[in-house]
Write a protein that holds these residues in place. Sequence first.
Motif, PDB file in Angstrom:
ATOM      1  N   ALA A   5      28.871  22.114  -9.358  1.00  0.00           N
ATOM      2  CA  ALA A   5      30.267  21.704  -9.516  1.00  0.00           C
ATOM      3  C   ALA A   5      31.108  22.189  -8.339  1.00  0.00           C
ATOM      4  N   ASP A   6      30.843  23.417  -7.889  1.00  0.00           N
ATOM      5  CA  ASP A   6      31.585  23.958  -6.749  1.00  0.00           C
ATOM      6  C   ASP A   6      31.334  23.153  -5.474  1.00  0.00           C
ATOM      7  N   LEU A   7      30.148  22.553  -5.386  1.00  0.00           N
ATOM      8  CA  LEU A   7      29.767  21.801  -4.185  1.00  0.00           C
ATOM      9  C   LEU A   7      29.911  20.290  -4.366  1.00  0.00           C
ATOM     10  N   TRP A   8      30.529  19.863  -5.467  1.00  0.00           N
ATOM     11  CA  TRP A   8      30.633  18.438  -5.801  1.00  0.00           C
ATOM     12  C   TRP A   8      31.199  17.604  -4.655  1.00  0.00           C
ATOM     13  N   ASP A   9      32.331  18.027  -4.112  1.00  0.00           N
ATOM     14  CA  ASP A   9      32.968  17.243  -3.047  1.00  0.00           C
ATOM     15  C   ASP A   9      32.054  17.130  -1.831  1.00  0.00           C
ATOM     16  N   ALA A  10      31.398  18.218  -1.463  1.00  0.00           N
ATOM     17  CA  ALA A  10      30.482  18.185  -0.323  1.00  0.00           C
ATOM     18  C   ALA A  10      29.309  17.248  -0.613  1.00  0.00           C
TER      19      ALA A  10
ATOM     20  N   LEU B 267      33.241  16.059 -13.480  1.00  0.00           N
ATOM     21  CA  LEU B 267      34.328  16.468 -14.365  1.00  0.00           C
ATOM     22  C   LEU B 267      34.497  17.986 -14.336  1.00  0.00           C
ATOM     23  N   LEU B 268      33.388  18.702 -14.266  1.00  0.00           N
ATOM     24  CA  LEU B 268      33.451  20.165 -14.166  1.00  0.00           C
ATOM     25  C   LEU B 268      34.115  20.588 -12.861  1.00  0.00           C
ATOM     26  N   ALA B 269      33.817  19.874 -11.787  1.00  0.00           N
ATOM     27  CA  ALA B 269      34.424  20.186 -10.491  1.00  0.00           C
ATOM     28  C   ALA B 269      35.942  20.034 -10.554  1.00  0.00           C
ATOM     29  N   ALA B 270      36.408  19.069 -11.332  1.00  0.00           N
ATOM     30  CA  ALA B 270      37.844  18.817 -11.453  1.00  0.00           C
ATOM     31  C   ALA B 270      38.528  19.777 -12.420  1.00  0.00           C
TER      32      ALA B 270
END
Length: 176
Positions: free
Chosen positions: A126-131, A62-65
């Motif tokens: 959070a910055d690396l969530w997608d990876a 959620l933080l990543a979004a």
Amino acid sequence: MRVYIPSTLRLLGIACTAGELGPAPLTAYAVTPALREWYAEGDAEELEYAAMAQAARASVGLLAADPDTARRRVVVAAEVSAVPPADGSVELGDARLELHVVIPWTTVAAVHLDAAGAGAMVGKAADLWDAAQNGDDDALFALDSCEGEDLLWYATQEVPDLLAAERSRGGVTGPS
């Protein structure tokens, strides 16, 4: 049944003001049959902790979004009367549920939140969530590192003051 709902400080502020967590459907985490089977040796407290840990991990997503919200994991613990049975498609150890109801604030038992000092570590995750979702080892390490940080416990009556303090530090934006 106790459920753990991943959140952010911004979403917590909205829920506190609205008097409910929603809209439905909500992703929540609880001691499910799949979690119980995976962690067969765990007692009730360990199983609850495992469910809350999965919710805390989902909070990073959620933080990543929402890159403009404070980089602290939030988990809302609430009591619900009924949870739909698993449909058989869950993985062993999965505590995830989908709730098709709005959760009234009156059923919230507590809020769990990272200490302010965890912000840099949680922010990196959070910055690396997608990876991490794509299996990147460094990103997974960053995400796993968050689990070493304990979440602080807040009673529901403390939440408005907590949110006001966060607003004054610039950690929460949105409704007061």
